[in-house]
Design an enzyme around this catalytic site. Structure first.
Site, PDB file in Angstrom:
ATOM      1  CG  ASP A   1     -43.743  34.344  59.860  1.00  0.00           C
ATOM      2  OD1 ASP A   1     -44.827  34.741  59.367  1.00  0.00           O
ATOM      3  OD2 ASP A   1     -43.681  33.576  60.842  1.00  0.00           O
TER       4      ASP A   1
ATOM      5  CB  CYS B   1     -26.140  44.945  34.117  1.00  0.00           C
ATOM      6  SG  CYS B   1     -27.441  45.891  33.315  1.00  0.00           S
TER       7      CYS B   1
ATOM      8  CB  CYS C   1     -29.369  50.025  37.981  1.00  0.00           C
ATOM      9  SG  CYS C   1     -29.213  48.980  39.445  1.00  0.00           S
TER      10      CYS C   1
END
Lengths: 163, 279
Positions: free
Chosen positions: B69, B195, B240
């Site tokens: 929302d 990754c 990362c």
């Protein structure tokens, strides 16, 4: 004293066995892996301390082994990962020599494993200075765990027997 | 006992547990009307995965609900700020975005196709914005991951929300895409992680308390609860790679542009969720 200094000092003593009881330390570049990736001799020249190994297993700043491995005996520490195999009974299923090789550099036994090498200081792509994101010179790198810490972890793993 | 056997055993043991991995079965409908594709067949170029999932499917119910929302979505504050910025004059030419672009809605669909090659250069949304600021407005560039830049990218992204990601990987894009793919599979740093180590080989698994997703970027910039602001794609890439104990790459580097294209292409078919909410 910084860790790198300690490591450098340890490296200097590598290969030297003292009659007065100083332990024989193996430097990260001198670890002798068998054809199957086992390491026969203690890296520190001394036995491991399983209680110290237990602390290293759960410490985020040290081994943090439970980040990837579930260990029932370590359930007092929260959040065990699922990336690697569960380690319950590992001390019955593997020898100390195998476990020492796997913790030092698991890729010697399992070339494709995602498991980091905990006793290795060369051959990396873009090695960094800890978790700063900045570059490190290879000669300044320390292994993630010291020789004695590897031995401590192996000693702890050997207590995880089927019972 | 061999490692594989142990793994199989471990899988059997953890399978019934609450922590057992994989995406949940929830479906994402925003504002009770906008249906999102959070699961679809992997694009043809991606052999390693059968099905791709939005990162939303790996988050807790509490975090998920914040994205369902717009009144609950904390990123919308920044989207509102960007509407003001869109109409704010800046630079030597006395212009705002709205001097040339009557309505931000004209950018519907743009985010779904970015990054793309323009005039031989792999171009991200950040590049487009700073290019227009320099050329049309005579304004100073925005910082890559700065609040104005990422807010404006979120505002433009909202115009494409619900549209399928469809970045081009062939033709002029091919060499950039290949460069990005090479990076995706490179095991960087002292932890020697790529990754793929986490987001291809171990998505759905927990790594300590973190539930690994497929690393899709269809929701960026995302509002990260941990940082309480909009986070750019390149900022996330930087974090990362830093966490593999590696020398990371700079935000806005050609390397990260290429990685952005490749990672975006792994999500071709998922819908644009910008601005997503993550942990």
């Amino acid at each position: 004293m910084r860790l790198t200094t300690i490591t450098a000092a340890l490296a200097l003593t590598a290969g030297a066995a003292y009659a007065d009881g100083h332990a024989k330390m193996v430097a990260p570049g001198d670890v002798a892996f068998s054809e199957y990736g086992e390491v026969d001799a203690s890296l520190s020249g001394k036995p491991g301390d399983p209680e110290a190994g237990r602390a290293i297993m759960i410490s985020r700043g040290k081994g943090n082994c439970i980040a990837c491995h579930e260990v029932t005996a370590l359930n007092d520490a929260p959040f065990h990962g699922e990336v690697g195999p569960m380690l319950d009974g590992i001390g019955s299923n593997r020898s100390a020599e195998e476990l020492r090789g796997i913790v030092a550099n698991a890729k010697m036994m399992f070339p494709e494993t995602v498991m980091p090498a905990f006793y290795k200081t060369s051959g990396f792509i873009r090695p960094g200075n800890g978790y700063t994101g900045k570059a490190a010179k290879e000669e300044d790198l320390s292994p993630i765990l010291t020789a004695q810490e590897i031995e401590d972890v192996v000693a702890y793993l050997m207590t995880l027997t089927d019972s | 006992m061999k490692f594989k056997a142990l793994t199989a055993m471990a899988a059997l043991l953890v399978a019934p547990a609450v922590m057992a991995g994989g995406p949940d079965d929830d479906s994402l409908v925003i504002n009770e009307e906008l249906e999102m594709v959070t699961e679809t067949a992997a694009p043809d170029h991606l052999d390693a995965l059968d099905t791709i999932y939005s990162g939303w499917r790996f988050r807790t119910d509490e975090t998920q609900s914040l994205q369902m929302d717009d009144f609950d979505n904390p990123a919308m504050i920044f989207v509102d700020q960007a509407i003001d910025l869109f109409n704010t004059v800046d630079g030597s030419e006395g212009k705002s975005c709205s001097s040339c672009h009557e309505n931000v809605e004209e950018f519907k669909g743009l985010t779904a196709s970015m990054p793309k090659v323009i005039d031989g250069k792999l171009t991200t949304m950040e590049d487009l914005l700073n290019g227009h600021r320099a050329e049309a407005m005579g304004a100073d560039p925005w910082k890559w991951s700065g609040p104005e830049m990422q807010a404006m990218i979120a505002l433009i992204g909202v115009q494409s929300r619900g549209m399928p990601v469809n970045v081009a990987i062939d033709g002029e894009a091919a060499p950039f895409w290949e460069q990005g793919k090479e990076m995706y599979y490179t095991r960087f740093g002292q932890l020697e992680l790529s990754c793929a180590s986490c987001h291809e080989e171990n998505w759905g698994n927990y790594i300590r308390a973190d539930h690994l997703s497929q690393g899709q970027i269809n929701g960026f910039p995302t509002y990260r609860l941990k940082q309480a602001r909009l986070i750019s794609k390149h900022n996330r890439f930087r974090g990362c790679i830093r966490d593999t104990r590696a020398e990371t790459f700079a935000e806005g580097s050609d390397e990260f542009r290429a990685l952005e294209l490749y990672v975006a292409s792994r999500g071709n078919g998922l819908t644009v969720e910008t601005p997503a909410v993550r942990q």
